[in-house]
Write a protein that holds these residues in place. Structure first.
Motif, PDB file in Angstrom:
ATOM      1  N   GLN A  51       0.825  -1.218   0.000  1.00 23.32           N
ATOM      2  CA  GLN A  51       0.000   0.000   0.000  1.00 23.32           C
ATOM      3  C   GLN A  51       0.859   1.269   0.000  1.00 23.32           C
ATOM      4  O   GLN A  51       0.346   2.359  -0.222  1.00 23.32           O
ATOM      5  N   CYS A  94     -10.682   0.573   3.326  1.00 18.58           N
ATOM      6  CA  CYS A  94      -9.281   0.349   2.969  1.00 18.58           C
ATOM      7  C   CYS A  94      -8.646   1.692   2.630  1.00 18.58           C
ATOM      8  O   CYS A  94      -9.242   2.491   1.901  1.00 18.58           O
ATOM      9  N   LEU A  95      -7.435   1.943   3.146  1.00 20.36           N
ATOM     10  CA  LEU A  95      -6.776   3.221   2.884  1.00 20.36           C
ATOM     11  C   LEU A  95      -6.434   3.396   1.410  1.00 20.36           C
ATOM     12  O   LEU A  95      -6.211   4.514   0.964  1.00 20.36           O
ATOM     13  N   HIS A 136      -7.346  -8.969   6.258  1.00 19.82           N
ATOM     14  CA  HIS A 136      -7.402  -7.888   5.258  1.00 19.82           C
ATOM     15  C   HIS A 136      -5.971  -7.540   4.793  1.00 19.82           C
ATOM     16  O   HIS A 136      -5.709  -7.442   3.600  1.00 19.82           O
ATOM     17  N   HIS A 140      -3.690  -8.157   1.183  1.00 22.10           N
ATOM     18  CA  HIS A 140      -2.934  -7.132   0.436  1.00 22.10           C
ATOM     19  C   HIS A 140      -1.619  -7.683  -0.096  1.00 22.10           C
ATOM     20  O   HIS A 140      -1.294  -7.496  -1.264  1.00 22.10           O
TER      21      HIS A 140
HETATM   22 ZN    ZN Z   1      -6.647  -2.274   2.758  1.00 19.98          ZN
END
Ligand code: ZN
Length: 196
Positions: A51, A94-95, A136, A140
């Motif tokens: 991310q 989610c960011l 979660h 990713h």
């Molecule tokens: Zn996320």
């Protein structure tokens, strides 16, 4: 080290299958510390390395979301989920998908095996929100995003918002504000070679 940034969908890092890290050095620790800072700034409770466009199998969590609660902070390096039990559905965000929420089915209990910042192997047996956050974030690093796991009805609601994000990203690429997908993938491969 340049400063890290949370990248939005559809950045190719988010679909990258991350590689195991082979060394926990000062630079990696500095990256992880930045990941915690970015997570708290964005009011998140978990953040995976891809991310922030780092192609490594690691993520950080603090299910309390409270930066002063250090005993809730955990770093998972080269994690594996070794057991999953039960199933329950709850809303997730989610960011990397700002403003998008949907109900996601997850195991109620997971056992995860990982290495911590000092390179020690540990096993964690968790339920509830802890189990949800870990699943979660684990998704990713496998290149899986939460909309991949929602029902068709939930997906139908989220689809226009996801398309908005995609349009915005592609417009920025067209304007040269974000590199092309090919260039972003080259950067990920270079980072991968550096420490895996
Ligand atoms: Zn996320």
């Amino acid at each position: 080290m340049s400063s890290l940034k949370i990248v939005p969908h559809p950045h190719p890092a988010l679909r990258w299958k991350s590689k195991e890290v082979t060394q926990i050095d000062a630079e990696l620790k500095a990256m992880i510390s930045q990941m915690f800072d970015l997570m708290y700034e964005s009011r998140g409770i978990g953040l995976a390395a891809n991310q922030v466009a780092l192609p490594y199998r690691l993520f950080v969590i603090n299910p309390s979301g409270d930066s002063s609660m250090k005993d809730e902070e955990f770093v998972f390096i080269n994690p594996e989920i070794i057991r999953r039990n039960g199933s329950e559905e709850s809303e997730e965000g989610c960011l990397s998908l700002p403003g998008i929420y949907g109900a996601v089915p997850r195991a109620t209990r997971v056992v995860v095996d990982a290495f911590d910042l000092s390179g020690r192997q540990f096993e964690m047996d968790v339920t509830g929100l802890d189990a949800r956050v870990i699943q979660h974030e684990y998704d990713h690093i496998e290149g899986v995003m939460f909309p991949d796991r929602v029902s068709a009805a939930v997906m139908k609601e989220m689809q226009p918002l996801i398309e908005d994000l995609e349009r915005e990203f592609h417009q920025k690429q067209a304007a040269g504000m974000i590199p092309t997908d090919d260039e972003l993938k080259r950067q990920l491969l270079d980072l991968e070679k550096l420490r895996t």
